[in-house]
Enzyme design. Structure first.
Site, short mmCIF file in Angstrom:
data_model
loop_
_atom_site.label_atom_id
_atom_site.label_comp_id
_atom_site.label_asym_id
_atom_site.label_seq_id
_atom_site.Cartn_x
_atom_site.Cartn_y
_atom_site.Cartn_z
N SER A 116 14.88 6.12 24.67
CA SER A 116 16.34 5.95 25.40
C SER A 116 16.62 4.81 26.06
O SER A 116 15.92 3.85 26.31
CB SER A 116 15.91 6.90 26.74
OG SER A 116 15.35 8.16 26.63
N ARG A 162 11.06 19.22 25.04
CA ARG A 162 10.94 18.78 26.20
C ARG A 162 10.38 19.76 27.23
O ARG A 162 10.94 20.47 27.76
CB ARG A 162 12.39 18.04 26.71
CG ARG A 162 12.08 17.31 28.12
CD ARG A 162 13.70 16.89 28.76
NE ARG A 162 14.36 15.99 27.94
CZ ARG A 162 15.81 15.71 28.26
NH1 ARG A 162 16.18 16.52 29.17
NH2 ARG A 162 16.23 14.80 27.66
N LYS A 199 19.61 16.27 35.03
CA LYS A 199 18.67 15.21 35.24
C LYS A 199 19.34 14.37 36.41
O LYS A 199 20.36 13.75 36.06
CB LYS A 199 18.06 14.56 34.09
CG LYS A 199 17.07 13.56 34.10
CD LYS A 199 16.72 13.35 32.66
CE LYS A 199 15.55 12.30 32.87
NZ LYS A 199 15.17 11.82 31.43
#
Length: 203
Positions: free
Chosen positions: A102, A33, A131
């Site tokens: 997701s 990521r 996050k």
């Protein structure tokens, strides 16, 4: 569509050096990521991660950047809900690249299942500080609910606030694989964490 994922543990990392380190320790399913990089650095780091993955028999997942994943032939792409509208899933399928999506709600799960992904991820299972999330913690009970909805053949990933101590409860609740960031890359001994997680999630 796959019937299982490459590993019950799924480290999510922010630099290709982690693909090398965690792959050497036994991780076989790693998400790269990368954020806020210029195009040249992004491409260079993805290639570095891809080369490390090949050395250690890792199935590499690239978060977003689907065009680059197509160009380089990455194993998997992970797609957020906000990116579904701009991702060419037909091109991805034609290239025989697997993809996961997701999900955080029933509506998002319905949308994900409508495009036939190779896995769905549910999160955050517990509160996460890495996050900023608009979603409250889902809890392991939601994993069991997701498993009932998606059936036995669709792979399910748990993510969000998961530690080694919590990982086995996610597997028991219905997850095929358990993803984490901090418990690997913020650990004093990431290699030990890989071995410990594998033992915990495989027993």
């Amino acid at each position: 569509m796959t019937s299982r994922l490459p590993s019950p543990i799924y480290p999510v990392v922010d630099h290709p050096r982690w693909v090398e380190r965690l792959g050497a320790a036994g991780a076989r399913f790693i998400q790269l990521r990368l954020k806020n990089l210029d195009p040249e650095t992004l491409r260079s780091q993805v290639i570095e991660g891809q080369e490390a993955a090949a050395r250690h028999n890792v199935r590499l997942v690239l978060n977003d950047y689907w065009q680059l994943a197509l160009e380089l032939g990455i194993d998997y792409i992970h797609i957020g809900q906000e990116d579904l509208d701009t991702t060419d899933l037909e091109q991805i399928r034609a290239a025989r690249i697997a993809f996961g999506i997701s999900t955080h709600s029933h509506q998002e799960l319905d949308r994900a299942l409508s495009v036939r992904p190779d896995y769905v991820a549910l999160g955050p299972i517990w509160e996460t500080k890495l996050k900023k999330m608009i979603w409250d913690p889902q809890g392991v009970e939601k994993l069991t609910e997701w498993r009932r909805i998606i059936g036995p053949d669709m792979p399910l990933v748990a993510i969000g606030g998961i530690t080694k101590a919590r990982a086995s409860s996610c597997i028991a609740a219905g997850a095929d694989s358990v993803a984490a960031v901090s418990d690997f890359i913020a650990s004093d001994d990431p290699e030990y964490q890989v071995r410990a997680w594998l033992q915990t999630c495989s027993s």
